[in-house]
Write a protein that holds these residues in place. Structure first.
Motif, short mmCIF file in Angstrom:
data_model
loop_
_atom_site.label_atom_id
_atom_site.label_comp_id
_atom_site.label_asym_id
_atom_site.label_seq_id
_atom_site.Cartn_x
_atom_site.Cartn_y
_atom_site.Cartn_z
N LYS A 79 0.80 -1.23 0.00
CA LYS A 79 0.00 0.00 0.00
C LYS A 79 0.84 1.28 0.00
CE LYS A 79 -3.95 -2.11 2.25
NZ LYS A 79 -4.72 -2.21 3.51
N LEU A 80 2.16 1.14 -0.02
CA LEU A 80 3.00 2.34 -0.11
C LEU A 80 2.71 3.06 -1.43
CD1 LEU A 80 6.36 0.88 1.27
CD2 LEU A 80 4.82 2.49 2.42
N PRO A 81 2.92 4.37 -1.50
CA PRO A 81 2.60 5.11 -2.73
C PRO A 81 3.27 4.52 -3.97
CG PRO A 81 3.13 6.62 -0.96
CD PRO A 81 3.45 5.24 -0.45
N ALA A 82 2.47 4.22 -4.97
CA ALA A 82 2.97 3.58 -6.19
C ALA A 82 3.99 4.44 -6.92
CB ALA A 82 1.80 3.25 -7.12
N ASP A 83 3.90 5.75 -6.77
CA ASP A 83 4.85 6.62 -7.45
C ASP A 83 6.07 6.94 -6.59
OD1 ASP A 83 3.47 8.19 -5.66
OD2 ASP A 83 3.23 9.89 -7.02
N ALA A 129 6.74 -7.31 -2.90
CA ALA A 129 5.47 -6.81 -2.37
C ALA A 129 5.21 -5.38 -2.84
CB ALA A 129 5.46 -6.89 -0.85
N PHE A 130 6.24 -4.55 -2.80
CA PHE A 130 6.08 -3.18 -3.28
C PHE A 130 5.76 -3.17 -4.77
CE2 PHE A 130 8.07 0.73 -5.08
CZ PHE A 130 7.15 1.64 -4.58
N HIS A 131 6.47 -3.99 -5.54
CA HIS A 131 6.24 -4.07 -6.99
C HIS A 131 4.81 -4.54 -7.28
CE1 HIS A 131 7.14 -4.55 -11.22
NE2 HIS A 131 6.73 -5.80 -11.16
N ALA A 132 4.34 -5.53 -6.55
CA ALA A 132 2.97 -6.03 -6.76
C ALA A 132 1.96 -4.93 -6.46
CB ALA A 132 2.72 -7.26 -5.89
N GLY A 133 2.19 -4.19 -5.37
CA GLY A 133 1.27 -3.12 -5.02
C GLY A 133 1.23 -2.02 -6.06
N ARG A 134 2.39 -1.66 -6.58
CA ARG A 134 2.42 -0.55 -7.53
C ARG A 134 1.95 -0.95 -8.92
NH1 ARG A 134 8.67 1.18 -8.58
NH2 ARG A 134 7.60 3.14 -8.87
N LEU A 139 0.42 -10.64 -5.06
CA LEU A 139 1.76 -11.12 -4.71
C LEU A 139 1.71 -12.63 -4.54
CD1 LEU A 139 4.72 -10.40 -3.87
CD2 LEU A 139 3.87 -10.36 -1.52
N PRO A 140 2.47 -13.38 -5.33
CA PRO A 140 2.49 -14.83 -5.13
C PRO A 140 3.11 -15.19 -3.78
CG PRO A 140 3.53 -14.22 -7.22
CD PRO A 140 3.31 -12.96 -6.44
N GLU A 141 2.70 -16.31 -3.23
CA GLU A 141 3.32 -16.83 -2.00
C GLU A 141 4.74 -17.28 -2.33
OE1 GLU A 141 2.12 -17.21 1.20
OE2 GLU A 141 0.38 -16.03 0.56
N PRO A 142 5.66 -17.15 -1.37
CA PRO A 142 7.01 -17.68 -1.61
C PRO A 142 6.94 -19.18 -1.92
CG PRO A 142 6.96 -16.37 0.40
CD PRO A 142 5.53 -16.52 -0.06
N ALA A 149 17.11 -16.57 -5.47
CA ALA A 149 17.04 -15.79 -6.72
C ALA A 149 15.83 -16.18 -7.56
CB ALA A 149 18.33 -15.95 -7.51
N ALA A 150 15.58 -17.48 -7.70
CA ALA A 150 14.43 -17.94 -8.49
C ALA A 150 13.13 -17.53 -7.82
CB ALA A 150 14.50 -19.45 -8.67
N ASN A 151 13.07 -17.59 -6.50
CA ASN A 151 11.87 -17.18 -5.79
C ASN A 151 11.61 -15.68 -5.99
OD1 ASN A 151 9.69 -17.89 -3.75
ND2 ASN A 151 10.70 -16.15 -2.78
N PHE A 152 12.67 -14.88 -5.98
CA PHE A 152 12.52 -13.45 -6.23
C PHE A 152 11.92 -13.21 -7.61
CE2 PHE A 152 14.64 -9.35 -7.53
CZ PHE A 152 13.79 -8.52 -6.82
N LEU A 153 12.44 -13.88 -8.61
CA LEU A 153 11.91 -13.75 -9.97
C LEU A 153 10.45 -14.18 -10.02
CD1 LEU A 153 12.65 -12.99 -12.86
CD2 LEU A 153 13.39 -15.35 -13.21
N TRP A 154 10.11 -15.29 -9.36
CA TRP A 154 8.73 -15.78 -9.30
C TRP A 154 7.81 -14.73 -8.66
CZ3 TRP A 154 4.39 -18.20 -9.95
CH2 TRP A 154 3.52 -18.46 -8.89
N MET A 155 8.25 -14.15 -7.55
CA MET A 155 7.40 -13.20 -6.85
C MET A 155 7.29 -11.86 -7.60
SD MET A 155 8.15 -14.01 -2.85
CE MET A 155 6.62 -13.25 -2.30
N MET A 156 8.29 -11.50 -8.36
CA MET A 156 8.25 -10.26 -9.14
C MET A 156 7.37 -10.39 -10.38
SD MET A 156 9.97 -7.70 -7.83
CE MET A 156 10.42 -6.62 -9.17
N THR A 157 7.42 -11.55 -11.03
CA THR A 157 6.75 -11.70 -12.32
C THR A 157 5.48 -12.53 -12.27
OG1 THR A 157 7.97 -13.68 -12.93
CG2 THR A 157 8.98 -11.54 -13.50
#
Length: 161
Positions: A79-83, A129-134, A139-142, A149-157
């Motif tokens: 919920k942090l400001p998207a911009d 989490a910030f990327h998903a919010g903006r 946000l996928p579960e870990p 590294a692979a988990n980070f990519l999974w959660m980002m994309t």
């Protein structure tokens, strides 16, 4: 691919802040005979030597467990400001992380070790989490079957690597 490399370097720099080892004093060619992974590099930066296979498996387990963050923390970060600037969001997210899970005594080396593991594991989840919010996506579960590294990519994309 370049995002994963940059994220790995950034997360390794978190580990260097905890260990006192300068990432710039290390030569990858001098440290590894074979290709390595994020967890091995993190261990090296924290402990000054490569892990044994048992140490590496234990470290991976501890990182997997530490990336399971409270839902209210992830909701707050989303919920942090998207911009807002991503580094400002990360700063706020890490401060909020410090409010969850109690206060470490910081008197034993094990306390510092746990804090470092928590930071290494939580940082990519908080960024995701910030990327998903903006971006307005869930946000996928870990994923327990993916390394850091692979988990980070999974959660980002939202796509499994």
């Amino acid at each position: 691919m370049w995002r994963t490399v940059i994220a790995g370097i950034a997360m390794a720099m978190v580990a260097t802040a905890c260990s006192g080892t300068s990432v710039f004093d290390l030569s990858v060619g001098d440290c590894f005979d074979d290709p390595s992974n994020f967890e091995e590099v993190s261990w090296l930066l924290l402990h000054g030597s490569l892990p044994t296979s048992t140490e590496l498996e234990n470290f991976r387990y501890r990182l997997r467990e530490a990336r399971k963050l409270p839902a209210e923390l992830l909701e707050t970060v989303a919920k942090l400001p998207a911009d807002g600037h991503p580094m400002g969001a990360l700063q706020a997210a890490l401060a909020a992380l410090g409010l969850h899970g109690g206060q470490a005594a910081w008197q034993e080396s094990g306390d510092v070790d746990e804090a470092c593991i928590r930071l290494i594991a939580a940082t990519p989840v908080l960024v995701a989490a910030f990327h998903a919010g903006r971006t307005g996506r869930p946000l996928p579960e870990p994923a327990d079957d993916l390394d850091t590294a692979a988990n980070f990519l999974w959660m980002m994309t939202g796509e499994r690597p």
